[in-house]
Write a protein that holds these residues in place. Structure first.
Motif, mmCIF file in Angstrom:
data_model
loop_
_atom_site.group_PDB
_atom_site.id
_atom_site.type_symbol
_atom_site.label_atom_id
_atom_site.label_comp_id
_atom_site.label_asym_id
_atom_site.label_seq_id
_atom_site.Cartn_x
_atom_site.Cartn_y
_atom_site.Cartn_z
ATOM 1 N N ALA A 444 -5.924 3.131 2.034
ATOM 2 C CA ALA A 444 -5.084 1.964 1.763
ATOM 3 C C ALA A 444 -5.395 1.368 0.402
ATOM 4 O O ALA A 444 -4.491 0.953 -0.349
ATOM 5 C CB ALA A 444 -5.285 0.920 2.853
ATOM 6 N N VAL A 445 -6.678 1.355 0.044
ATOM 7 C CA VAL A 445 -7.084 0.821 -1.271
ATOM 8 C C VAL A 445 -6.599 1.748 -2.370
ATOM 9 O O VAL A 445 -6.098 1.298 -3.418
ATOM 10 C CB VAL A 445 -8.617 0.655 -1.316
ATOM 11 C CG1 VAL A 445 -9.069 0.334 -2.747
ATOM 12 C CG2 VAL A 445 -9.060 -0.435 -0.353
ATOM 13 N N THR A 447 -4.068 3.692 -2.439
ATOM 14 C CA THR A 447 -2.609 3.719 -2.607
ATOM 15 C C THR A 447 -1.998 2.361 -2.914
ATOM 16 O O THR A 447 -0.783 2.251 -3.081
ATOM 17 C CB THR A 447 -1.940 4.282 -1.319
ATOM 18 O OG1 THR A 447 -2.343 3.469 -0.203
ATOM 19 C CG2 THR A 447 -2.357 5.727 -1.092
ATOM 20 N N SER A 448 -2.836 1.317 -2.924
ATOM 21 C CA SER A 448 -2.297 -0.030 -3.172
ATOM 22 C C SER A 448 -2.137 -0.293 -4.663
ATOM 23 O O SER A 448 -2.675 0.409 -5.499
ATOM 24 C CB SER A 448 -3.236 -1.078 -2.568
ATOM 25 O OG SER A 448 -4.508 -1.005 -3.154
#
Length: 448
Positions: A444-445, A447-448
């Motif tokens: 998630a980090v 791709t954020s």
């Protein structure tokens, strides 16, 4: 052909598999209160796979003579036949049946959900190690790069939203062979030993629980080899622990295994030479003899736990030298016998089983002796072990007894009392959930 008993066992397994369509703990014992289980962050969805990826593979149990006829090891959902008819806890378990054992236990997991969108992890009941046999010992030996391709096509294309939700990062599976058996580089010509399953980029995101992991791939994690001890109740586990605690340790050190007969210097040869030259017959440090060797060459011990468990119960230390690969099932057999393991390299256990045997605790229950010191510098193992104070040995054995429930796979359908103690399966599932949770946060980090 498989025996009638084996066919019936497989049929029953298939019936139980069908029950996984229900959302909760449908197979657990009726004395469990389902409302007592906190499933927060613990929900698991079992992917429904065509039987060609698991149960159908069992029907080929006698078709790999270069490997073994594994039909006798299928009864009792992979635990194997009982060591004797009245046995409740001891079975002739083959380590290659771990995928069946794990699958059967997953059907009792208290936090199953039929809705993959609600799951924190997705379990793939694929018998990768058994499927690998045709590539390792059978007709597909020259097509090892194909192992897993059809399986990946299915999990990606069947109900594609399950895989696509996290690109496989939330999936995990169990592989009942060392990771080295699945890590042949793609494109090897001619092929070398192993399949290329773990080298397929398609599976890079999947957490693989293996009996022995490589050091660098993040997705691999070693979990204990299954032993022959699978207690169904807390009373039987506690009875065994009492027997182990009161066992008289008349032998200082024991080696149960094969090898060590070649002319090339190696740790197994050094162990055999030292044991053969140790001829003490008097009481030394509370021991009648320095060393005993249980010759397990050609697999004679593998399905006969009496052959090695009795000597282990009588030994203070059990030597665990690496063989074809660094790890050994014998490590877990010795822990069950209260025999303090002696390791000769970190890859044998310390850098492998940190979920079940925390790395920082190894000094409390094991001894480490660098193999180079023994093989090339003449260090005598017996001198190292004799130098350990008796009070420390007693503390180490108590630590072994404390760890025992963590490294055994209790029998499916076990009593409620025993299920209050985490076993190897419980810890493996808990570890997989934590690793998947951590990995999803990283993704998630990224791709954020």
């Amino acid at each position: 052909m498989a025996s009638v008993a084996t066919v019936l066992s497989i049929t029953l397994f298939l019936l139980l598999l069908q029950l996984t369509i229900f959302p909760r703990n449908v197979l657990s014992n009726p004395d469990q209160d389902p409302t007592s289980t906190d499933c927060t962050d613990r929900w698991i969805h079992i992917r429904r796979l065509p039987p060609r990826f698991n149960l159908d593979l069992l029907s080929n149990c006698s078709q790999y003579p270069l490997f073994d006829n594994f039909c006798p090891y299928l009864p009792n959902h992979g635990l194997g036949q009982k060591t004797h008819t009245r046995s409740l806890s001891w079975f002739r378990t083959d380590p290659s049946m771990l995928e069946l054992i794990f699958h059967r236990r997953m059907l009792e997991y208290p936090c199953l959900t039929p809705d993959p969108s609600l799951a924190n992890a997705v379990y793939l009941p694929y018998y990768a190690g058994i499927d690998a046999l045709s590539y390792l010992y059978g007709p597909d030996v020259n097509a090892s790069a194909e192992h897993g391709v059809e399986f990946f096509d299915f999990v990606q294309d069947d109900n594609p939203g399950i895989w696509a939700r996290h690109a496989g990062h939330d999936h995990f599976l169990v592989m009942a062979r060392p990771a080295w058996d699945f890590s042949q580089p793609l494109g090897n010509d001619p092929p070398t030993w192993g399949t290329s399953f773990l080298e397929l980029p398609e599976f890079y995101n999947v957490t693989a629980l293996t009996v022995e992991a490589r050091a660098w791939p993040w997705q691999e994690q070693a979990i204990p080899y299954p032993t022959s001890f699978h207690p169904p109740s807390l009373a039987l586990l506690e009875s065994w622990i009492r027997r182990v605690r009161r066992s008289r340790r008349s032998t200082l050190m024991l080696f149960a295994g094969g090898g060590g007969v070649s002319a090339t210097p190696n740790i197994r040869r050094s162990i055999r030479d030292e044991c053969e030259n140790s001829n003490a017959t008097q009481n030394i440090g509370g021991h009648v003899k320095f060393c005993e060797v249980v010759d397990c060459s050609n697999g004679v011990c593998e399905h006969d736990p009496v052959r090695y468990m009795r000597p282990m119960l009588q030994a203070s230390f059990c030597l665990q030298p690496p063989g074809d690969t660094p790890t050994r099932r014998s490590t877990f057999d010795s822990l069950l016998a209260g025999c303090i393991p002696v390791f000769f390299e970190d890859l044998s256990a310390k850098s492998q089983y940190n979920w079940h045997l925390p790395e920082e605790e190894y000094g409390e229950f094991s001894v480490s002796i660098p193999k180079e010191e023994v093989v090339f510098k003449g260090l005598r193992i017996v001198d190292v072990l004799m130098g350990i104070p008796r009070t420390r040995v007693e503390k180490m054995r108590e630590k072994v007894l404390e760890l025992m429930p963590r490294i055994l796979y209790r029998r499916h359908g076990s009593s409620l009392g025993l299920r209050t103690q985490k076993d190897a399966f419980d810890i493996a599932v808990e570890g997989a959930l934590q690793r998947i949770k951590s990995r999803l946060k990283e993704v998630a980090v990224e791709t954020s």
